[in-house]
Design a protein around this motif. Structure first.
Motif, PDB file in Angstrom:
ATOM      1  N   GLN A   1      -3.135  -1.053  -9.857  1.00 39.48           N
ATOM      2  CA  GLN A   1      -2.154  -0.684 -10.887  1.00 39.48           C
ATOM      3  C   GLN A   1      -0.764  -1.191 -10.531  1.00 39.48           C
ATOM      4  OE1 GLN A   1      -2.896   3.552 -10.721  1.00 39.48           O
ATOM      5  NE2 GLN A   1      -3.894   3.539 -12.738  1.00 39.48           N
TER       6      GLN A   1
ATOM      7  N   ASP B   1       0.835  -1.207   0.000  1.00 37.78           N
ATOM      8  CA  ASP B   1       0.000   0.000   0.000  1.00 37.78           C
ATOM      9  C   ASP B   1       0.869   1.257   0.000  1.00 37.78           C
ATOM     10  OD1 ASP B   1      -2.495  -1.291  -0.022  1.00 37.78           O
ATOM     11  OD2 ASP B   1      -2.574  -1.407   2.169  1.00 37.78           O
TER      12      ASP B   1
ATOM     13  N   LYS C   1       1.307   4.233  -2.976  1.00 32.06           N
ATOM     14  CA  LYS C   1       1.135   5.673  -2.711  1.00 32.06           C
ATOM     15  C   LYS C   1       2.354   6.459  -3.169  1.00 32.06           C
ATOM     16  CE  LYS C   1      -2.134   5.184   1.012  1.00 32.06           C
ATOM     17  NZ  LYS C   1      -2.373   5.184   2.449  1.00 32.06           N
TER      18      LYS C   1
ATOM     19  N   THR D   1      -2.736   3.214  -7.981  1.00 29.63           N
ATOM     20  CA  THR D   1      -3.677   2.464  -7.167  1.00 29.63           C
ATOM     21  C   THR D   1      -3.032   1.132  -6.836  1.00 29.63           C
ATOM     22  OG1 THR D   1      -4.751   1.340  -9.018  1.00 29.63           O
ATOM     23  CG2 THR D   1      -5.649   3.511  -8.362  1.00 29.63           C
TER      24      THR D   1
END
Length: 69
Positions: free
Chosen positions: A38, A26, A30, A35
């Motif tokens: 992606q 995650d 970022k 995403t």
């Protein structure tokens, strides 16, 4: 283990990883302004292992190692 369902390359799949790996993936998404789907699709397209979960763990490892340098 935490299982997540995703759509990558137009196909639904699920991947089970330890929470610590999900946290790092995650964060990596970022940082790259992607995403989660992606990022995982990119990793999936470039993997050299048969198992997507292994490819994700290796991507986290590579990312963490590159931050050390």
């Amino acid at each position: 283990m935490k299982k997540r369902s995703l759509t990558i390359a137009g196909h639904r799949t699920s991947v089970a990883l330890e929470q610590e790996f999900w946290d790092e993936i995650d964060a990596l998404a970022k940082v790259q302004s992607l995403t989660l789907s992606q990022l995982i699709e990119q990793i999936d397209q470039n993997r050299d292992t048969e198992n997507l979960a292994s490819a994700l763990r290796l991507a986290v490892l590579r990312s963490l190692k590159s931050q050390q340098n």
